[in-house]
Design a protein around this motif. Structure first.
Motif, PDB file in Angstrom:
ATOM      1  N   SER A   1      28.518   6.164  16.431  1.00  0.00           N
ATOM      2  CA  SER A   1      29.477   7.162  17.579  1.00  0.00           C
ATOM      3  C   SER A   1      29.415   8.359  17.751  1.00  0.00           C
ATOM      4  CB  SER A   1      30.347   6.092  18.127  1.00  0.00           C
ATOM      5  OG  SER A   1      31.681   6.971  16.956  1.00  0.00           O
TER       6      SER A   1
ATOM      7  N   GLU B   1      34.916   3.509  17.628  1.00  0.00           N
ATOM      8  CA  GLU B   1      33.205   3.481  17.457  1.00  0.00           C
ATOM      9  C   GLU B   1      32.427   2.930  18.902  1.00  0.00           C
ATOM     10  OE1 GLU B   1      28.823   2.345  14.931  1.00  0.00           O
ATOM     11  OE2 GLU B   1      31.063   1.374  14.603  1.00  0.00           O
ATOM     12  N   THR B   2      32.710   1.203  18.588  1.00  0.00           N
ATOM     13  CA  THR B   2      32.950   0.652  19.767  1.00  0.00           C
ATOM     14  C   THR B   2      32.975   1.110  21.028  1.00  0.00           C
ATOM     15  OG1 THR B   2      33.082  -1.533  18.645  1.00  0.00           O
ATOM     16  CG2 THR B   2      32.841  -1.780  21.119  1.00  0.00           C
ATOM     17  N   HIS B   3      34.606   1.994  21.407  1.00  0.00           N
ATOM     18  CA  HIS B   3      34.680   2.544  22.215  1.00  0.00           C
ATOM     19  C   HIS B   3      34.045   3.527  23.084  1.00  0.00           C
ATOM     20  CE1 HIS B   3      37.592   4.075  25.474  1.00  0.00           C
ATOM     21  NE2 HIS B   3      37.215   5.123  25.047  1.00  0.00           N
ATOM     22  N   HIS B   4      33.407   3.704  21.829  1.00  0.00           N
ATOM     23  CA  HIS B   4      31.681   5.596  22.316  1.00  0.00           C
ATOM     24  C   HIS B   4      30.998   5.249  22.591  1.00  0.00           C
ATOM     25  CE1 HIS B   4      35.874   7.648  21.349  1.00  0.00           C
ATOM     26  NE2 HIS B   4      35.402   8.104  21.873  1.00  0.00           N
ATOM     27  N   LEU B   5      30.663   3.225  21.952  1.00  0.00           N
ATOM     28  CA  LEU B   5      29.732   2.836  22.657  1.00  0.00           C
ATOM     29  C   LEU B   5      29.110   2.449  23.591  1.00  0.00           C
ATOM     30  CD1 LEU B   5      27.935   2.251  18.214  1.00  0.00           C
ATOM     31  CD2 LEU B   5      27.216   4.273  19.924  1.00  0.00           C
ATOM     32  N   LYS B   6      30.115   1.914  24.525  1.00  0.00           N
ATOM     33  CA  LYS B   6      29.749   1.861  25.202  1.00  0.00           C
ATOM     34  C   LYS B   6      30.113   2.294  26.555  1.00  0.00           C
ATOM     35  CE  LYS B   6      33.305  -2.528  24.417  1.00  0.00           C
ATOM     36  NZ  LYS B   6      34.806  -2.891  25.065  1.00  0.00           N
TER      37      LYS B   6
ATOM     38  N   MET C   1      41.501   2.555  22.332  1.00  0.00           N
ATOM     39  CA  MET C   1      40.774   2.194  22.696  1.00  0.00           C
ATOM     40  C   MET C   1      40.997   1.185  21.239  1.00  0.00           C
ATOM     41  SD  MET C   1      39.203   5.580  20.956  1.00  0.00           S
ATOM     42  CE  MET C   1      39.525   7.571  21.842  1.00  0.00           C
ATOM     43  N   CYS C   2      41.635   0.715  20.670  1.00  0.00           N
ATOM     44  CA  CYS C   2      42.164  -0.430  19.751  1.00  0.00           C
ATOM     45  C   CYS C   2      43.999  -0.754  20.219  1.00  0.00           C
ATOM     46  CB  CYS C   2      42.033   0.166  18.719  1.00  0.00           C
ATOM     47  SG  CYS C   2      42.842   1.896  17.593  1.00  0.00           S
TER      48      CYS C   2
ATOM     49  N   LYS D   1      36.233   1.116  13.425  1.00  0.00           N
ATOM     50  CA  LYS D   1      35.136   0.281  14.311  1.00  0.00           C
ATOM     51  C   LYS D   1      35.666   0.246  15.923  1.00  0.00           C
ATOM     52  CE  LYS D   1      34.565  -2.763   9.992  1.00  0.00           C
ATOM     53  NZ  LYS D   1      34.803  -4.135   9.873  1.00  0.00           N
ATOM     54  N   ASP D   2      36.461   0.378  16.059  1.00  0.00           N
ATOM     55  CA  ASP D   2      36.988  -0.445  17.110  1.00  0.00           C
ATOM     56  C   ASP D   2      36.608   1.389  17.956  1.00  0.00           C
ATOM     57  OD1 ASP D   2      38.420  -2.955  17.681  1.00  0.00           O
ATOM     58  OD2 ASP D   2      40.068  -2.108  16.830  1.00  0.00           O
TER      59      ASP D   2
END
Length: 296
Positions: free
Chosen positions: A161, A291-296, A180-181, A288-289
């Motif tokens: 991200s 990152e995942t939130h902004h890649l969704k 986000m987490c 990581k969380d």
């Protein structure tokens, strides 16, 4: 009036007693890295480290002056965790006909008691008792203790991200992290100041090591060029185990690559406190969380 004398002082230390003894027996040449303002260098001139009869040369700073001492290890007692040094040359013998330093550690459970014994014979009655040298020994002891209670963990993790967005979250929007987490961070509130400013105080509710915890932190540093934010813990559960604790997070961006670095700096309350590896793992998982939130 007798020219002979003996001073005895004791000090409790929170670091490991076996390690403290091992330093004076095997590794006195490492002491200069633990208290460079007091001990500049320690070299072996004859024999081997940790053996009776070996001759050690010390460069140190005492009573406002640079001094030297040449010492022979006269006794080692592993059961008592004891090392005895006899001064055979250097500045100390300008005032004393003979001089011995003994350091030993008694360990009872988590308690470690360091005893220093200075035995000496003055050259004349006008020579003072070596109280300042005893103070020097006690201060070196404190520095060695502090060195072994302090620690630093550094971990890096690549994220896909946006690095600028990641930095902006920790600078301006840490209160958005809970969305986000939510399994790790339940809430982030500001108690003083404004978001994104040095000196502002932030309160975190989080879940770590299977428990709900809180942390009160002050933003100690922000560096926009390095995309860096440094938090100092000033209250909460973390300080149950650590005298001081700081967390730094920064991002390096090269092209499409973003490297997040976490730095945890701390001072333990005692030697049995573990290094905060699980807290570092927590920080990496939060990363990581996000990152995942902004890649969704």
């Amino acid at each position: 009036m007798s020219l002979e004398g003996k001073l005895v002082s004791q000090i409790n230390i929170k670091c490991d007693g076996d390690v403290f003894h091992e330093i004076f027996r095997q590794r006195p040449h490492h002491i200069s890295s633990m208290c460079p303002d007091k001990v500049q260098n320690v070299d072996i001139h004859e024999g081997e480290w940790g053996t009776v009869g070996s001759i050690i040369f010390w460069n140190f700073f005492h009573d406002g002056k640079e001094k030297v001492a040449k010492e022979v290890i006269e006794e080692i007692d592993e059961d008592k965790k004891l090392v005895k040094f006899k001064v055979i040359g250097g500045d100390i013998l300008e005032a004393y006909k003979s001089f011995y330093l003994t350091v030993h550690v008694e360990t009872t459970g988590e308690d470690n008691l360091v005893t220093w014994i200075l035995e000496y014979e003055k050259l004349n009655p006008d020579i003072p008792d070596p109280h300042t040298l005893m103070e020097f020994c006690l201060n070196v002891t404190k520095d060695i203790e502090c060195h072994h209670l302090k620690g630093k963990l550094v971990s890096e993790i690549e994220i896909k991200s946006d690095g600028d967005v990641f930095h902006e979250i920790f600078r301006y929007r840490p209160h958005h992290i809970s969305s986000m987490c939510s399994d790790k961070v339940q809430n982030v509130d500001i108690h003083e100041g404004e978001w994104g400013t040095v000196g502002s105080i932030i309160f975190w509710n989080f879940f770590h090591d299977g428990k709900e915890k809180v942390a009160k932190e002050v933003i100690e540093e922000i560096d926009e060029e390095k995309k860096l934010v440094k938090f100092k813990v000033i209250g909460g559960d973390i300080l149950d185990a650590y005298n001081s604790f700081s967390l730094t997070v920064h991002v390096e961006t090269k092209g499409e690559n973003n490297l997040v670095t976490w730095i945890l700096e701390y001072e333990k309350k005692h030697a049995n406190v573990p290094d905060p590896h699980t807290l570092m793992e927590f920080c990496l998982n939060v990363t990581k969380d996000i990152e995942t939130h902004h890649l969704k």
